[in-house]
Structures are given as C-alpha cells and as structure tokens.
Design a protein around this motif. Sequence first.
Motif, PDB file in Angstrom:
ATOM      1  N   SER A 153     -10.684   3.846 -18.213  1.00 11.29           N
ATOM      2  CA  SER A 153     -10.496   5.300 -18.298  1.00 11.29           C
ATOM      3  C   SER A 153     -11.778   5.998 -18.744  1.00 11.29           C
ATOM      4  CB  SER A 153      -9.357   5.622 -19.266  1.00 11.29           C
ATOM      5  OG  SER A 153      -8.143   5.031 -18.836  1.00 11.29           O
TER       6      SER A 153
ATOM      7  N   ARG B  35     -13.953   8.539 -16.396  1.00  9.29           N
ATOM      8  CA  ARG B  35     -14.149   9.900 -16.903  1.00  9.29           C
ATOM      9  C   ARG B  35     -15.635  10.254 -16.947  1.00  9.29           C
ATOM     10  NH1 ARG B  35     -12.121   9.154 -21.531  1.00  9.29           N
ATOM     11  NH2 ARG B  35      -9.959   9.297 -20.829  1.00  9.29           N
TER      12      ARG B  35
ATOM     13  N   HIS C 120     -17.414  13.214 -14.689  1.00  8.66           N
ATOM     14  CA  HIS C 120     -18.196  14.251 -15.370  1.00  8.66           C
ATOM     15  C   HIS C 120     -19.625  14.288 -14.843  1.00  8.66           C
ATOM     16  CE1 HIS C 120     -19.468  16.921 -18.594  1.00  8.66           C
ATOM     17  NE2 HIS C 120     -20.463  16.094 -18.866  1.00  8.66           N
TER      18      HIS C 120
END
Length: 254
Positions: free
Chosen positions: A179, A183, A187
């Motif tokens: 995760s 992420r 980003h």
Amino acid sequence: MNRCYNTIKLSGLLGNLLYMLLGIGVMCGAGLGLQAAEPNTPEHTYFVKSLVLGGTICMIVMFGCYGLICNLLCVNLIFTLFILICLGAEYLQLHHYNNPSHIATDSAWHQLELAWHGLDSRPELMHQYEATQHCCGYNNSDDYRQLHLLVPASCYQATSNDTYQQKHVYPRGCLETLSNSQRYIQHRDKLFMWSIVGLEIFILLQTTALSVVLFKLRQRQRLARRQVPPGVRREPRSNHVTGSRAQLLNDADV
C-alpha cells in the motif's frame, strides 16, 4: 515595449528548456515502464502513448525555440496551437483512459494474494516476495504464529554492529508495504504530470503574450515607415496611369 519583449523572450526560452527536460524525462520513464510492462496490456499501451507524447513535446519545443529566436509571429501562433493540442491530449490521457496505477495496484495485490494463499503448496513464492519487498507475513509476523508456523528466514533482516550481528524481523506486513509503495508511485506520477501541465500553461501564457507584443511591434514599424519626418515633402507615388497621362501630354505639346 522592447524591455517587455526581451523579458518575455528570455522567460520563454527558459520555459522551453524546462519543457524539453520534462519531455526527455517522460520518454525515459515511459521507456523504463515499457520494458517492465507486459505486451498487449493497458499499462503497455499507456507507456507507448507516454513515449509518443514525450517525443512530441521535444519536437514542439524545438519548433517554439525557432519562433522565439527568429521573431516570427506565425511560428509563435502555430506553437501556441501545438501547446493547446498537448494540453488536450494530456487531458484525454488523464481522464478518458484507464489509469495504469490502479491496474498495477490490482496486479500487485493479486500477486500477494496468490503467494499468501498458496503458502501451503508453494511457500517459496511468499518467501521470495518477502525477501524482495522486505516485509513479513500478510499483515505482520503474527500471521505465521496464528497458523502455527515458524517465521521463515525471509522475514529476518540482518543488522551488523561493531561486535556482533543480530537478526530482526521486518516490522511491517507485505500488505502495508504494498500500500505504501503504490501510494508513493501514484503521488509521484500525479506530481510529475501536474508539473508538465503547469509548465505548459505557463508557456501558453508566455507565447500568447509574445504574439501580442510581436503584433504591436510590427504595427509600430509599419506606422514608422509611413510617417514622414518634419520638413520632408512626400512625393506622390507614380503608377502606369499617371505615367501614361504625362507621356500623352508631352506628346501633345510636341
């Protein structure tokens, strides 16, 4: 006016240089992603389109620099049109095509699920996943204890000190590691894409202002050529009609 023109021109050259560097970065990132992506997948198609977009950006920048250096109004107008086309293409790429980040997340999550649920039949898959991702278990190392299994060697990280070497279990599970990794990738991609869009908007405003300044300078030059200095009499323009009349009058006098 000349000072404003020089400022806009220098800022345009700097913006085009940064735009060229971003285009090269898009091509490099797309090339690396293209090597890792599987053929005939949406992710592979996305990287191919990104590669084409990066090459198009580089060609557009060279065209725009030519217009800036040569002070050509028509070239700057065409360059403005190209920037608008790039903005439209990136809008379509962001909003109307599948985002490869979600596809990559689903694929990585599916790989983790297969490795964890196949722990009884093929434990080497999970052990290899833990060793490469530096994690332990699905949620943490307690998952092995709940299954009454020994914590495998792939869950240990070796930390060396001056006098001894001690092994520690990775504190995070593979799901949390996955995760955090996805992420960070999302980003990073979003920041990079918005950097390109922001720079394109800046270049669009700059080239629009440059076109307006060039148009006003051309108008001022035309007016300056038409104006007659004080004390100088403007001679009437002669054409074939006035010349023919003068010739006829001269012939009649003779």
